[in-house]
Each structure stands twice: as structure tokens, then as C-alpha cells.
Design a protein around this motif. Structure first.
Motif, PDB file in Angstrom:
ATOM      1  N   ARG B  83       0.853  -1.174   0.000  1.00  0.00           N
ATOM      2  CA  ARG B  83       0.000   0.000   0.000  1.00  0.00           C
ATOM      3  C   ARG B  83       0.892   1.228   0.000  1.00  0.00           C
ATOM      4  O   ARG B  83       1.925   1.256   0.675  1.00  0.00           O
ATOM      5  CB  ARG B  83      -0.875   0.004   1.256  1.00  0.00           C
ATOM      6  N   SER B 102      -5.174   5.832  -0.773  1.00  0.00           N
ATOM      7  CA  SER B 102      -4.443   4.586  -0.558  1.00  0.00           C
ATOM      8  C   SER B 102      -4.383   3.866  -1.881  1.00  0.00           C
ATOM      9  O   SER B 102      -5.423   3.544  -2.451  1.00  0.00           O
ATOM     10  CB  SER B 102      -5.171   3.680   0.454  1.00  0.00           C
ATOM     11  N   VAL B 104      -3.410   0.444  -3.483  1.00  0.00           N
ATOM     12  CA  VAL B 104      -3.162  -0.882  -2.917  1.00  0.00           C
ATOM     13  C   VAL B 104      -2.996  -1.932  -3.994  1.00  0.00           C
ATOM     14  O   VAL B 104      -3.503  -1.788  -5.117  1.00  0.00           O
ATOM     15  CB  VAL B 104      -4.310  -1.301  -1.971  1.00  0.00           C
ATOM     16  N   TYR B 108      -4.365  -6.935  -1.488  1.00  0.00           N
ATOM     17  CA  TYR B 108      -4.773  -6.191  -0.305  1.00  0.00           C
ATOM     18  C   TYR B 108      -6.290  -6.284  -0.117  1.00  0.00           C
ATOM     19  O   TYR B 108      -7.011  -6.230  -1.105  1.00  0.00           O
ATOM     20  CB  TYR B 108      -4.353  -4.728  -0.494  1.00  0.00           C
ATOM     21  N   SER B 130      -9.750  -5.672  -3.812  1.00  0.00           N
ATOM     22  CA  SER B 130      -9.385  -4.256  -3.879  1.00  0.00           C
ATOM     23  C   SER B 130      -9.799  -3.698  -5.247  1.00  0.00           C
ATOM     24  O   SER B 130     -10.163  -4.462  -6.136  1.00  0.00           O
ATOM     25  CB  SER B 130      -7.888  -4.107  -3.635  1.00  0.00           C
TER      26      SER B 130
END
Ligand SMILES: Nc1ncnc2c1ncn2[C@@H]1O[C@H](COP(=O)(O)OP(=O)(O)O)[C@@H](O)[C@H]1O
Ligand SMILES: [Mg+2]
Lengths: 227, 819
Positions: B83, B102, B104, B108, B130
């Protein structure tokens, strides 16, 4: 056979320390007992008879002098070695029987043989209990037996290890005359049939006179005597 | 050696051996159930905290993660995710908004899941996936600030991304409560194309790891020495520190209480083995005359001990397992998640307890038994009385070692030992005086009172010992009751049922009224509003922070970044001023932060607020109760400093289950306001508190069982004498009812004395424990003063009369035979 010395002491002395100071119980005892003999030790209470018997049987180590049991000097042996010797040579009968309360009669008798790892322990024990007239009480516990019966079990136990010397400390002391007689007869019968040396402490003069020799204990010293 | 085995089975029926086994089972069982239960709590706590961290472990860095770090994780077979967090502008519909992004990887989150929704300002559903490449998830607030809906495009730097979901919760960043910028999540593969990350950009990179605990530990040892400033290794424990501390506190409390059960079982074992030895002395001597060598006897008894150990340990483990299983399943109906299975490796503590107890309490006595002279068959005076001191010393060392093992330290065991020693001394003196008085007050033997009181003094030594044991048991019981009440009420006070579960922040002064209206309509409880102004400490005693902490020297948290300042007329709830004057015209600092930065009262701090510098002295230091879930602040400044700045307001709310939707909907009229839901965290803490109170009850039960066992065992040691005496009394013409009366008087007084002394001791100990161990305020416990004597009399009389019931049944005839 008469010549073999089973037990010999030289200047046997025993001193114990107690709270009130040192106490010499045995004062230089010289003694020789031949194989096959029967010996009675008499004397007043507190004169040191039990102490002597215990030392001769290797139950404890004397403070000075020598004890020789079949050419083994007990004085120089460790408890471990003395225990092995006891198992090998010695049988014991007590005034208060001392059967193990958690074991059945037969198991009490099997003990000495089992300690030696004898596979025939049970058969031997059965035979011995039969000889003392208790074949119908094999699985009874000591508390289910009368005093005389308990002592008979104890005698069977004493002979179970096929001892060369049998020690008895007032074997009839806790018994009535009737039962005492039975015990004595058993003791001498077995003694004779197995060729055992017998050393017995007693208060009973009649019993003492049945033995080959009488020794009188007084104030820590031993005299050859006759009754 | 089948002889040994038969010997053992015969012995199994004797009361001493049964006592020994039961005592072993209790101590092994107690420790096993506690350590398993705590382990489950800890595992569950770690799992939940891993959800907060989005991984089992995490390496954080201000620079991109090194390839070698990833390689090492691959080599160890760990799962990985990455991340990168940074602040940047997002552009849409001609609107520009600073956001916290964020970026990612596809893997994640490794633990926990996102909460997302397709409706704006909705509750959200879990998603462990994600965002895909080309997509971005915006928080409802960000979406409404940018005025975009799902399916529309936004621009992050040079890259266009499609809004595909509304973000409710990003598992890895849920605890950064006071972030100002609204959040978004995108795929890390799109970052390069945005061109927003240039040298010098502030980016926080994380390498997230999950997998086998050993492997993770291996990784930790590997990476720790390589970490530089700005790089940090994070574990779930650090993330959920508050709960962690609660569990740690509870674990040492439980094990300490468990120690008492072990001590009591140990005493019962020692009593039982000394009786066992007494009963076997003659037998062993006889066996010796029959030629049993010390070695054979040692083998025999060691085998017996081993056998006892196996039975006791197995029984204890099974029992302990069942007990903690039972509690856990009782609890599972109350809980949202089931507890993870305990690790089998935790069984060792119980097994070690059994082993050490047996060695400490039985072995010395058995050795003494083996050493008896065979001559004692003929001559009781020849019994070698070995030094009894050695036996006590071994027992003591064993116990002390166990306590150290449980508490992982020497402090608590030493305090306990001293306490028990002190109690022993006091009890002996008091007991002697009381027994003596009882004896003087009565003479003759015509009533149960006289006989009972007289026998207290006559059997002075065993009775003093029993008095001590009973006093300790009752005292420990009382202490536990006292601690439990204050511990649980302490926890519950921290987190009442209506503890706040939502934070509202970024609220403008003119929005406060409207939100208060919503809160009133829905009937919500809320804390007061705290004004917040962003500020930064720039100088300490006129030295610039940059000078004090040059590049490469990590600065304390207080100086690290901009933070929220507030003012307050009163010391807030959960805050406690420990030094200085809160109302003086200066700065009030939170204690931990002040300590870390090395700042004390009188130091001058320069604050930069909105570009203007103010220099003020530190005039007070506060402790803050972080468990309270109310807004708390590191730095509080005088009101006049902040009054001409536009403040943000923050408050906390308790929103009942089922009311969330209505609240969120109502709040959609305030898109700039951030709402943080900490309900899960609160629920987790409350569940754990519930579990812990259950566990304490369990330990109390174990202690009671061990205590009863000690009573029975210690009465057993005087039983023969009592039987003989009872029979004698009856031979002399006493009725059975008189003998019973005497027993009741004797045990009743023993119980009464124990109860009174125990209440005194418990009150004193609670004072010490509350003040020094749990660091709470000491208080009186009137309940204990009533409970002590009552329980003492009832418990000891009933168990005592029960355990010596055979005394009443002895036929006088028996005396004529033998004992
Ligand atoms: N270990 C000992 N400690 C103190 N006194 C002992 C010990 N052994 C024996 N005695 C004392 O020695 C004396 C002789 O004991 P004992 O051999 O049993 O005599 P007997 O069997 O002839 O009655 C007794 O007074 C006894 O109390
Ligand atoms: Mg005698």
C-alpha cells in the motif's frame, strides 16, 4: 556341617545419640553361632535384646566392633549391600507381625520372593500358607485375620525367601498361650525341615529351653546361660 | 516390575492417594484452563487486531519498499500486499479536492475486508477485493464534495479513473480518526501513470505480511536491524494497545489467582504425602528387612509418583480443556465471533505445574520415607527424623518457581511470599492467644463447649496450622471477590453499555446546532463538542525543532506533525491533572507525550497556528484515559489563543443498533462532516470484559475446590487421633451427641477465628493490590467483614464435621483392639 559359622561378632558395641545424651546399649559382645543352631536370647525389658537382634540381621550399622554373616563383614557394608544380604540370608518375625495392610495374605508372603524376582513366588507362597494352615485364607487382608493367623502369615513370609538364618523378636509376645504354642510348633517344624539357623528373643522360659543354646542379656552384655 | 504396579493399584484406594490425585488434577486443571482460555482470548484479539491492520505484520517506510524485503518475504513463504498512502488533489466536474489516497495491490487486504457500497452514505458490505486497475473508490463524503456518482470519472494527476464503489471503510486505516482529508482507494498499478509521486513527495509505503507465526517472527528478526528512521515494524498488538493492556492485566490477575489454587493444591498434596509417608514408614522398614534395597524402593516409589503424575496431568488437562471449552461455548452465544481454537502448545504450563508440584511437595517426603532405618521395625526410637526444614525449603522453592513462571517476574511472587509469611506469623500469634483464652475460659469436660474449646489448645500445632490454612483460603477468596468487583466495575466504568461508538469531526461551528437537532430527534447520547484548531509545535524553549532533531534523528510524536489543539474550561472527563495548574494561562500536555519529548512544567513551547507563532509555558500535565472512547487531546491551550480561528468541532455519539441508517441519512445533509464508526472496536472490548469476568468466576471455583481439599486433607492428618479420642470419650461414658457438639464447637471457632483474621488480611491486601498493582483508588469493603466470619464458620464447620464424621461412628470397642 556343624563346623560352618553362620554368624560371628567381635567386641560388638552400639551407641545411640538421643536428646538426653549418648547411650551405649551394647557393650562389647562376642558371639559365635554355628549353622543350624537354635539360639534363644532372654533378658529383662530394655536390656538391648532387640537392638542386638537387629544389628545381627544387618538392619542397622553398629558403631564399633565387627559382625560377620557368612563371611560378609556387615560393618563395612552400605545399606544397599546389607539389604541384598538380608534378602539372600535372613528371615524375620516380629512381635507385632508387621504385615502390609494393603496386601492380601498371599501377597504378603510372595513379597520376599518377588523382591528377588522369583517367578515361582505365588506357588511357593501357596505352599507355605498351606504349611501354616491358612490355605483357605489366601486372599484375606491382614485386618481380616486374628493375631495368631497374622503371625502365621508372617512366619510363612519369613520362610518364603528360604533364609539361612531366621530372626524372631518375641514372636509370641502378642499372642495367647494357645496361639503361641501353634506358632512355636510351626516355627520349629519349619526350622528343622529347612535346616535354618534360628535366633530368637523371648520372655518365655519354656520356649527358650526348646532351643539348643540360651544367651542372657543384661545391661548391654551377653552371657552364655542355662535355664 | 509388576510388583510395583500391583502395589500402586492397591494404594489407589487409600484416601491419601486419592487426595494426591485430586489435588494434582485441580492444580493442572486450573492452570490449563486459564492458560488455554487466555490464549484463545489473545488469539482472537490478535485476529481482530490483524483486521484493523489489514495484515498480520506490516513494515512501514517513507521510501519505496526494497526489493530485498519482498524477496525475503517470498523466500519465507509469506503472503504479501502493498500500500502507498499519499495526499493529492482529485479533480472532477471542475471541482478540486485534497484527498488522502491509498493505492493498494490486488492482494490487499490480507486480513479483514473493505466495507463498500453502491449507495452513497450507506452502511456498506464487506469486500475482500481491492479496486481493479482503472477504478477508484471514493468515500461518500469525497464523492459528494466532488459531486460525482458511480460510473463517472475523476482525475488523479494525469490518470483518469472510474468511480466504481463508495468506500465506507478501508481496513488498514480505520483508526486514523482525525484525518482531515476525505479518503479514496485505487490500484497501486495505476500510480505510475498519475505522475503525482515525484521525488520529495510525502508517501507512506507499507509492505503487509501474513502467514505462519514462526515465519513472521523469523522475518521480524531479519528486518528489525535494517530499519532506519522513518521505517517501522508494526504488529497488531501495537495497533490495539488498549485491549492488549486489558488482556495482559487480566492474564496476570487470572494466573495470580490461579497460583492460589496451585498453592492450596500443593498444601493438600504435602499433607496427603506426609500422611502417606507416616502410614508407610513401618511398611518400608519391613520391606527393607525383607531385603528390599534402597534402589528398589526408590524405583517403586518413583514409579508410583510417575503414575500419579500421569493420571493427575491427564485428568487435569482433560478437565481444564473441558472447563475452558464450556466457558467459551457459553460465551459464544453472547459473541459475534467464535473464539479461535487454543494452541495445544499452551498445555505445557499445566503439565509443568503438575510436575513441579509433585517434585516440590511429594518427592522430599518420599526420599525421607526411603531413608528410614530398617531397625525401626524393632526399635521405633531408631527412626531417623530427617531435617524437616529441607522439606519445607524444597516445597517453597517449587512454589516460588511456579509463581515466577506464571507472572514472568519476581516482583509479584516475592510480595505474595512475604504476605503469606507475614500472615503466618500473625495468625500463629493471634491463634495461640485465642486458643489459650478459650482454654482458660473453660474447665472440665461436661459440655461440648468445654471439650471443643479445650481441644483447640490441646492440639495446638495442628490447629495453628489449620487456622493458618483456613485463614489463607478465606482471605484469598475474599481478596478475589474484592478484586473482581473493583476490577470489573473499573472496566465497566471505562466502557459502559452506551460507550460512544461514533466520532463526528470536521464539524463547522454553524453546523453544530443542526447536528444537535438530529441527535435530539433520534434520541442519541453524545459527548460535548470540542473545538479543534490545527497547529504545530515549532520551538522548544526558543530552539527550533529542526535544530533539536536534525535530519535522521527521529522526533517525538508531539513534534512530528500538525495536530489538533483544543481549549477547555474544565478538566475533561477521563482526564486527570497530575502536575501543575490546569487553569493557569499556559499549555496543558498529556503525560506520555510530554515524557517522550522530555518536556516538563515551565518549559516554553512555540505554537504555529495558521501561520502565527505564540510562545507559552507548559503549566500542567494530564493523564488521559484513552479507553474512554471520548475525544481526547494531547495539547490544550488557553481559549483566547484559539478564539479568533475558525474551529472544527468534534464529538462522540452513541448510536443504538438499528439507528445507524437513519443517522447516516440525516447526516448526508452535512457531506463535509466525517463520521467514524468505532462500534466494532467497542463491541470487541465489551465482549472481552464479559469473557474475563466469566474467567474470574471460574478461577474462584477452582480455588474453592482446592481449599476444600486442603481442609479435608488437613483434618485427615489428625483423624486417627480424633477417632481414638472420640472412642475414649465414649468409653468413659460420653454420648455421641456430646462428641458431635465438641466437634462443632471446635471447628466453628476455628472457622470464626479464621474468618475474622482473613477479613483483616484481605482488607489490607486489597489496599496494597489496588494501590500498587492495578493502580486504582483503594476503598473499604464492608461486605468482606461480614462474609469472612460467616463463610468461615459455615464452611469449616460443615466440611470439618463431614471430614471427621467417622469419629462419631467409631464403636468404643475398637479402642480395645487397635488403631
Ligand atoms: N535409636 C535409639 N535411640 C534412643 N534409645 C534407644 C534407641 N535404640 C534403643 N534405645 C534404647 O535402648 C534400650 C534397649 O532397647 P531394646 O534393644 O529395644 O531393648 P529390649 O528389646 O531388650 O527391650 C532401651 O532403653 C531403648 O529405649
Ligand atoms: Mg524388644
Amino acid at each position: 556341617m556343624d563346623n560352618i559359622t553362620a554368624l560371628q561378632t567381635h567386641n560388638l558395641t552400639h551407641t545411640v545419640t538421643s536428646k538426653t545424651g549418648d547411650l551405649t546399649i551394647l557393650k562389647g559382645i562376642d558371639l559365635e553361632i554355628k549353622e543350624g543352631e537354635s539360639v534363644a536370647i532372654v533378658g529383662s525389658s530394655g536390656s538391648g535384646k532387640s537392638t542386638l537382634l537387629g544389628l545381627l540381621a544387618g538392619l542397622d550399622r553398629n558403631t564399633s566392633g565387627d559382625i560377620t554373616l557368612y563371611n560378609h563383614s556387615l560393618t563395612s557394608l552400605s545399606e544397599e549391600k546389607r539389604a541384598l544380604l538380608r534378602g539372600e540370608y535372613v528371615g524375620f518375625i516380629f512381635q507385632s507381625f508387621h504385615l502390609l495392610p494393603s496386601l492380601e495374605a498371599i501377597e504378603n508372603v510372595m513379597l520376599p520372593a518377588e523382591l528377588k524376582g522369583d517367578k515361582q513366588a505365588r506357588q511357593k507362597a501357596e505352599r507355605l500358607l498351606e504349611q501354616v494352615g491358612l490355605s483357605h485364607r489366601l486372599t484375606h487382608y491382614p485386618r481380616q485375620l486374628s493375631g495368631g493367623e497374622q503371625q502365621r502369615v508372617a512366619i510363612a513370609r519369613a520362610f518364603a525367601s528360604e533364609p539361612k538364618i531366621l530372626f524372631a523378636d518375641e514372636p509370641t509376645g502378642n499372642l495367647d498361650e494357645e496361639n503361641g504354642k501353634t506358632i512355636i510348633n510351626l516355627l520349629f517344624d519349619l526350622n528343622r525341615s529347612q535346616g535354618t539357623t534360628l535366633i530368637m528373643v523371648t520372655h518365655d522360659n519354656k520356649l527358650a529351653s526348646m532351643c539348643d543354646r540360651q544367651l542372657i542379656m543384661s545391661a548391654g552384655q551377653l552371657k552364655e546361660g542355662s535355664l | 516390575m509388576n510388583f510395583a504396579l500391583r502395589f500402586i493399584f492397591r494404594e489407589m484406594r487409600s484416601s491419601e492417594v486419592i487426595t494426591l490425585i485430586v489435588a494434582l488434577i485441580i492444580s493442572v486443571g486450573t492452570v490449563t484452563s486459564i492458560s488455554l482460555f487466555v490464549d484463545r482470548l489473545q488469539l482472537s484479539f490478535e485476529q481482530e487486531s490483524a483486521n484493523l491492520l489489514a495484515a498480520d505484520r506490516l513494515v512501514r517506510s517513507d521510501e519505496p519498499i526494497l526489493t530485498a524485503w519482498r524477496q525475503q518475504a517470498t523466500d519465507l513463504g509469506l503472503e504479501q500486499a502493498s500500500r502507498a498512502s499519499f495526499a493529492t488533489m482529485i479533480f472532477a466536474n471542475n471541482k478540486l479536492q485534497l484527498s488522502q489516497i491509498s493505492a493498494v495491490s490486488d492482494t490487499y487486504p490480507l486480513k479483514g475486508s473493505f466495507l463498500v457500497d453502491t449507495q452513497i452514505f450507506a452502511k456498506g458490505f464487506a469486500s475482500s477485493q481491492s479496486p481493479q486497475q482503472g477504478q477508484i473508490w471514493l468515500s461518500s463524503r469525497l464523492a459528494s464534495l466532488l459531486n460525482v456518482n458511480i460510473g463517472q470519472e475523476v482525475e488523479v494527476g494525469d490518470k483518469k479513473l472510474t468511480v466504481s464503489k463508495y468506500l465506507v471503510l478501508d481496513p488498514g486505516s480505520s483508526t486514523s480518526a482525525f484525518a482531515i482529508s476525505p479518503r479514496a482507494v485505487m490500484n497501486v498499478a495505476d500510480v505510475a501513470a498519475t505522475n503525482v509521486i515525484i521525488p520529495g513527495s510525502r508517501v507512506r509505503y507499507s509492505l503487509m505480511l501474513a502467514g505462519n507465526r514462526d515465519k513472521l517472527n523469523q522475518y521480524e528478526t531479519w528486518i528489525q536491524p535494517q530499519l532506519k528512521d522513518g521505517q517501522r515494524w508494526q504488529t497488531p498488538k501495537q495497533k490495539g494497545q488498549r485491549i492488549g493492556q486489558t488482556i495482559d492485566k487480566a492474564e496476570s490477575f487470572l494466573l495470580l489467582a490461579g497460583t492460589l489454587a496451585v498453592v492450596l493444591s500443593g498444601v493438600a498434596m504435602a499433607l496427603a504425602s506426609s500422611r502417606f509417608v507416616k502410614r508407610h514408614l513401618m511398611q518400608v522398614a519391613v520391606l527393607k528387612t525383607l531385603g528390599a534395597t534402597p534402589r528398589v524402593l526408590a524405583k517403586l516409589f518413583l514409579l508410583q509418583l510417575l503414575f500419579l503424575f500421569v493420571i493427575g496431568a491427564l485428568g487435569g488437562i482433560v478437565g481444564g480443556w473441558l472447563i475452558q471449552e464450556g466457558i467459551s461455548s457459553l460465551l459464544s452465544s453472547l459473541m459475534t465471533t467464535t473464539l479461535p481454537e487454543p494452541s495445544v502448545s499452551k498445555l505445557w504450563l499445566g503439565i509443568a505445574t503438575g510436575f513441579i508440584s509433585l517434585i516440590a511437595f511429594c518427592l522430599p517426603l518420599i526420599i525421607r520415607l526411603i531413608q528410614i532405618s530398617p531397625l525401626s521395625v524393632l526399635q521405633p526410637a531408631a527412626r531417623v527424623e530427617k531435617n524437616a526444614l529441607a522439606i519445607y525449603v524444597v516445597g517453597f522453592i517449587g512454589l516460588y518457581g511456579l509463581m515466577c513462571l506464571y507472572t514472568q517476574g519476581f516482583m509479584l511472587p516475592s510480595i505474595m511470599t512475604l504476605a503469606i509469611g507475614g500472615v503466618g506469623l500473625v495468625v500463629s500469634i493471634l491463634g495461640w492467644v485465642m486458643f489459650k483464652l478459650g482454654r482458660l475460659a473453660t474447665s472440665g469436660a461436661t459440655s461440648g463447649w468445654q471439650i471443643g474449646l479445650a481441644s483447640l489448645y490441646r492440639r495446638l500445632t495442628p490447629n495453628l496450622f489449620q487456622l493458618l490454612v483456613f485463614t489463607l483460603i478465606i482471605m484469598l477468596g475474599l481478596i478475589l471477590v474484592g478484586i473482581k468487583t473493583s476490577l470489573v466495575s473499573d472496566w465497566q466504568a471505562q466502557l459502559p453499555k452506551d460507550a460512544p461508538n461514533h466520532y463526528l469531526f470536521n464539524v463547522q461551528a454553524n453546523q453544530v446546532e443542526g447536528i444537535n437537532d438530529i441527535s435530539q430527534q433520534l434520541g442519541l447520547t453524545s459527548s460535548s463538542w470540542f473545538p479543534m484548531v490545527r497547529g504545530r509545535i515549532t520551538k522548544v524553549n526558543n530552539d527550533r525543532i529542526e535544530k533539536l532533531y536534525p535530519e535522521g534523528k527521529s522526533e517525538p510524536e508531539l513534534f512530528e506533525r500538525e495536530m489538533n489543539l483544543t481549549w477547555a474550561d474544565q478538566v475533561g472527563e477521563g482526564n486527570k491533572v497530575v502536575a501543575g495548574d490546569f487553569h493557569a494561562n499556559g499549555i496543558s500536555l498529556e503525560q506520555e507525550r510530554a515524557k517522550e519529548a522530555g518536556i516538563t512544567i515551565g518549559d516554553k513551547l512555540t505554537l504555529n497556528i495558521g501561520g502565527i507563532s505564540y510562545t507559552l509555558p507548559v503549566t500542567s500535565i494530564r493523564t488521559v484515559d484513552w479507553g474512554s472512547m471520548r475525544p481526547n487531546f494531547y495539547v490544550i491551550v488557553p481559549k483566547q489563543l484559539l478564539s479568533h480561528y475558525p474551529a472544527n468541532f468534534v464529538s462522540s455519539f452513541f448510536i443504538k443498533a438499528g439507528q445507524e441508517q437513519a443517522f447516516y441519512k440525516a447526516m448526508s445533509g452535512y457531506p463535509t462532516v466525517s463520521i467514524l464508526n468505532v462500534g466494532d472496536l467497542v463491541k470487541q472490548i465489551q465482549t472481552i470484559i464479559g469473557q474475563l469476568s466469566q474467567a474470574i468466576q471460574l478461577v474462584l471455583l477452582c480455588i474453592l475446590a482446592a481449599g476444600a481439599l486442603v481442609l479435608i486433607a488437613s483434618i485427615g492428618s489428625t483423624l486417627e487421633e480424633r477417632r481414638e479420642e472420640g472412642a475414649l470419650l465414649r468409653v468413659l461414658g460420653a454420648r455421641a451427641s456430646l462428641v458431635r457438639q465438641a466437634l462443632i464447637v471446635e471447628f466453628g471457632f476455628l472457622g470464626l477465628f479464621s474468618g475474622i483474621i482473613a477479613a483483616i488480611g484481605a482488607e489490607a491486601s486489597l489496599y496494597g493490590v489496588q494501590t500498587f498493582v492495578f493502580k486504582t483508588e483503594a476503598s473499604w469493603h464492608p461486605l468482606l467483614w461480614a462474609l469472612g466470619p460467616i463463610i468461615g464458620v459455615l464452611l469449616i464447620t460443615s466440611i470439618g464435621v463431614f471430614a471427621s464424621r467417622t469419629v462419631l461412628k467409631v464403636p468404643p470397642m475398637l479402642l480395645l483392639r487397635d488403631f
